[in-house]
Design a protein around this motif. Structure first.
Motif, PDB file in Angstrom:
ATOM      1  N   CYS B 174      66.509  24.335  16.426  1.00  0.00           N
ATOM      2  CA  CYS B 174      66.965  23.098  17.057  1.00  0.00           C
ATOM      3  C   CYS B 174      66.330  22.992  18.429  1.00  0.00           C
ATOM      4  CB  CYS B 174      68.489  23.102  17.164  1.00  0.00           C
ATOM      5  SG  CYS B 174      69.151  21.690  18.057  1.00  0.00           S
ATOM      6  N   GLY B 178      71.824  22.708  19.745  1.00  0.00           N
ATOM      7  CA  GLY B 178      72.401  23.251  18.536  1.00  0.00           C
ATOM      8  C   GLY B 178      73.640  22.533  18.059  1.00  0.00           C
ATOM      9  N   CYS B 180      73.588  19.070  17.271  1.00  0.00           N
ATOM     10  CA  CYS B 180      73.129  17.718  16.958  1.00  0.00           C
ATOM     11  C   CYS B 180      74.044  17.098  15.911  1.00  0.00           C
ATOM     12  CB  CYS B 180      71.698  17.752  16.428  1.00  0.00           C
ATOM     13  SG  CYS B 180      70.517  18.499  17.559  1.00  0.00           S
ATOM     14  N   CYS B 199      67.877  16.723  12.745  1.00  0.00           N
ATOM     15  CA  CYS B 199      67.584  18.075  13.206  1.00  0.00           C
ATOM     16  C   CYS B 199      67.848  19.013  12.042  1.00  0.00           C
ATOM     17  CB  CYS B 199      68.456  18.435  14.397  1.00  0.00           C
ATOM     18  SG  CYS B 199      68.319  20.152  14.902  1.00  0.00           S
ATOM     19  N   CYS B 202      70.399  21.997  12.634  1.00  0.00           N
ATOM     20  CA  CYS B 202      71.819  21.654  12.644  1.00  0.00           C
ATOM     21  C   CYS B 202      72.268  21.152  11.275  1.00  0.00           C
ATOM     22  CB  CYS B 202      72.081  20.601  13.717  1.00  0.00           C
ATOM     23  SG  CYS B 202      71.733  21.188  15.390  1.00  0.00           S
TER      24      CYS B 202
HETATM   25 ZN    ZN Z   1      69.948  20.409  16.407  1.00  0.00          ZN
END
Ligand code: ZN
Ligand code: ZN
Ligand code: ZN
Ligand code: ZN
Lengths: 473, 473
Positions: B174, B178, B180, B199, B202
DNA sequence: GGAGGTCACCTTGACCGCA
DNA sequence: TGCGGTCAAGGTGACCTCC
């Protein structure tokens, strides 16, 4: 040791910070006529358009755009002349292949050596191969042809992203706070293809800050297509769709099509739609469009009554959006006789004869798929763009390949209409994109399968791997 | 008004929170044997695997995986039976098309009506069309075939993402903190195709939390492929590559290939590489790989001396990574005779005769591109996986299409070898994916071009549009 | 020299066949 | 009934052509 790199706007030795032409660029832009003559050390180079997005967002006034029509073409100017003799070199620089590679090896030393990138006599100009450091995403890449895009040295992904946005703008919305990092931080590299995961809103925001656009384009973007930010994410979660596919209506942006050789045929577009895969597919498609439309229109004024039939009705979001637009727009807009937003341009038939039709095409069962443009289709489009809107005439019947080379066979129990060729002339066969045995694509998967077969169900071995002091952890 | 929806694990009326079968699932999983019997109101349903990713990350012990081999197939169990009678319905529910559409119309009312989704007698089971709300990304979608994936009702994108990760795992990183957001917040919809921007780290993190995987899979993932997070982004920016393309070495994950009809031919793979577009392309490719390798290996121990030759040398990251792995791994790993990580599986020649070869293929100039699997290629692969590693034998010469249908013509000044067909038998022509006149794809662009031609360079009109009180602002 | 075009490559995602 | 396969749709990006 000369620094005369005048061609293509490569940074040249120059004692004054700004030229007259650069001042002209500044004037064209939304009132920000206070150019930053002194730039920060080591900062990105900027053209005259500095944070033009933010500037234009604040003004709701009408812009008199007539003076920026086409009087100052970009290629007549030498953009962004800066002095580099006593400066730390910008990140948006060109350098020789040799020097750039040394630069990437030691990023810490880069800020110390000032002019060594241009020191050797191996002159790197536009059109030559060389390394480039992107102004947008910090990536340093090697290209066989280095050139400016929108007045900046940028990587191909960033310039293409901007170009495609201009060609088909969308409203991007950041799902985070609007400060997503684009690219790797310092000078680190991303492998090819990871930029699909970038936050489009934040990427576009940086592109709009860095790239040089004319005032007309910038005004349209600021008004209609500026990226949105899901700023707090707590404000009851009512957000517009992540990327607007249909809204707002088309507006002119300066992407010119290359002129093609004029043709004589003027066949209009046919209206035969492509067949869907099945009826079920269509039902699902419309159902999802219906749900999307329901959610997207939740912050506009009129919401249709919720339909509760098991078969979802035809989607209406396109029509609805256009109606909203037309109602609030001017009468002059109406007089333009625009294509309504729910018009679906359907492809015409191919002639099947010309070199455009038969240049690069592929076959699917007994269907030849044209990959390049049909010569007649080109004329169709140009005729349509010139004002011909007749729609219901079809092209003459098609011709095609030599008879007898296709036969329908039965491949599986349910799939019947596949093709089988007959003939004995040699031809080269290569794998297609989606072929699962295209090993260029599935190379790692093949290796994995091989290793898996070799390991088998050896749980001891698996445990050993799991407990190994692996360097990848 | 009956709630008997027992088939396919659709939530049924059940007074006890957990069944014996669910307890079995809990036991198989990395020691987390404290299932949350009481779930929060309105929260997601979870299987026995609750935050299994976090649990397994903490244990470095060897896992005895023998007892989870194949004794408990998923389809024999009824996963996730929950009581819904006195509860607010879970988001991971099935409902009838009618009820679900009403639900999406008024999201606020959804939390009030408890069991109305299952109220009508139009039973929605697996395999039937219906709406589904994804456990991962909150999307509510209509599918023609509703089914569970990994024990959860999820949308196709999320399940496919998980499946593809299992088939070809990568290390995602990410770029943000972290956390998202994946999908739209409440029940809002995303249009198709925007999940490419998600992402991946995530997204995978949520998938690993929600989906039910066996312990072996989870252990491998936790050990080797757990998503990384660029946690502070201030820790000197030294991060691994965003998505690892080559590291770590292949490990078994439970994706079984469907058995194909056994064949007799056992031709090995050929080693002829695909031609690159040009030599310049190859130079640029190696240069970029070189820079990637330089940056990626910056936190391992050995860094090669910076090469400063203008022609970049051959990339060595693959070999280097495998060497590191082999050195630190066990001797048993060595004995498996794995394919070295720098092996490139190259495609063999096609037979050009079988229905696999000629089922869905396309032509490019005088090259027929096979889209489906050649029958012999299937056999090649199966033979290879069975242990046959001979590599240097080619298939017999090819046959192909009827002679005389292809001729080389000159299309432009520099492109010479394009194809022209001769013949007069009818055949259907459709446009390919990348054809710029494929209007299904370029519909909005065509509309924009049309409108632009209609508007022209009318700056007054543009000003009017910019100042209009548009509903899209 | 820069703008626009080309197209292989890649991911996705909805459907479908099979067991 | 769930898993794996299929392949159209569409974005990406390095190179290329043209003006
Ligand atoms: Zn992320
Ligand atoms: Zn870039
Ligand atoms: Zn963002
Ligand atoms: Zn989902």
């Amino acid at each position: 040791m000369s620094l005369k790199e005048g061609q293509c706007g490569v940074p040249i030795e120059n004692d004054c910070g700004k030229s007259e032409e650069e001042m002209i660029v500044d004037q064209t832009l939304s009132g920000d006529c206070a150019p930053t003559v002194e730039q920060e050390n080591g900062d990105r180079l900027r053209g005259g358009v500095k944070a033009g997005n933010d500037d234009s967002n604040d003004t709701d006034e009408a812009l008199d755009l007539s003076f920026v029509s086409h009087s100052i073409p970009f290629k007549k100017r030498r953009l962004m002349p800066v002095q580099i003799s006593n400066r730390i070199p910008s990140s948006a620089h060109l350098s020789s292949e040799k020097a750039a590679k040394e630069t990437m090896m030691s990023k810490e030393q880069q800020s110390q050596q000032s002019t060594t990138h241009f020191a050797d006599s191996q002159r790197m100009g536009c059109g030559r191969p060389g390394f480039i450091t992107c102004s947008i995403c910090n990536a340093t890449k090697y290209y066989s042809h280095v050139q400016r895009r929108f007045g900046q040295f940028s990587c191909e992904p960033c310039s293409k992203f901007m170009k495609r946005f201009l060609k088909d703008p969308k409203i991007f919305t950041c799902m985070q706070t609007g400060s997503c990092q684009i690219g790797k931080p310092a000078g680190e590299q991303e492998p090819r293809g990871v930029s699909v995961s970038r936050c489009k809103a934040c990427w576009l925001k940086i592109c709009l800050e860095k790239f040089i656009l004319d005032a007309k384009t910038r005004a349209v973007i600021d008004k209609f297509y500026s990226p949105k930010f899901n700023s707090e994410k707590v404000g009851n979660g009512k957000d517009k769709n992540y990327v607007s596919q249909n809204l707002p209506p088309p507006l002119p942006l300066p992407v010119r099509k290359r002129k093609t050789k004029s043709e004589t045929a003027t066949y209009p577009l046919a209206s035969e739609p492509f067949p869907k895969r099945s009826a079920r597919h269509q039902v699902a498609l419309e159902a999802n469009m219906e749900t999307c439309a329901t959610n997207n229109n939740s912050n506009t004024n009129s919401i249709s009554s919720p339909t509760s039939s098991p078969q979802p009705s035809h989607p209406t979001s396109l029509k609805k959006s256009l109606a909203l637009w037309r109602d609030s727009s001017s009468a002059e807009y109406q007089s333009k006789d625009l294509y309504p937003d729910d018009t679906l341009f359907e492809p015409s038939e191919e002639c099947g004869k010309c070199t455009y039709c038969l240049h690069r095409n592929y076959m699917k069962a007994n269907v030849v798929v044209v990959k390049e443009s049909c010569k007649y289709k080109k004329c169709i489009l140009s005729g349509l763009l010139a004002g011909d809107k007749e729609e219901n005439t079809l092209l003459p019947p098609l011709i095609s390949l030599t008879p007898g080379i296709l036969k329908t066979v039965q491949v599986s129990k349910s799939i019947k209409s596949d093709a089988q060729f007959e003939g004995d002339s040699p031809i080269n066969l290569v794998l297609g994109n989606n072929n699962k045995y295209n090993n260029k694509r599935n190379n790692r998967i093949l290796k994995r399968e091989w290793n898996e077969a070799a390991i088998g169900s050896d749980s001891n071995f698996l445990n050993e791997i799991l407990n190994a002091n692996s360097p990848f952890l």
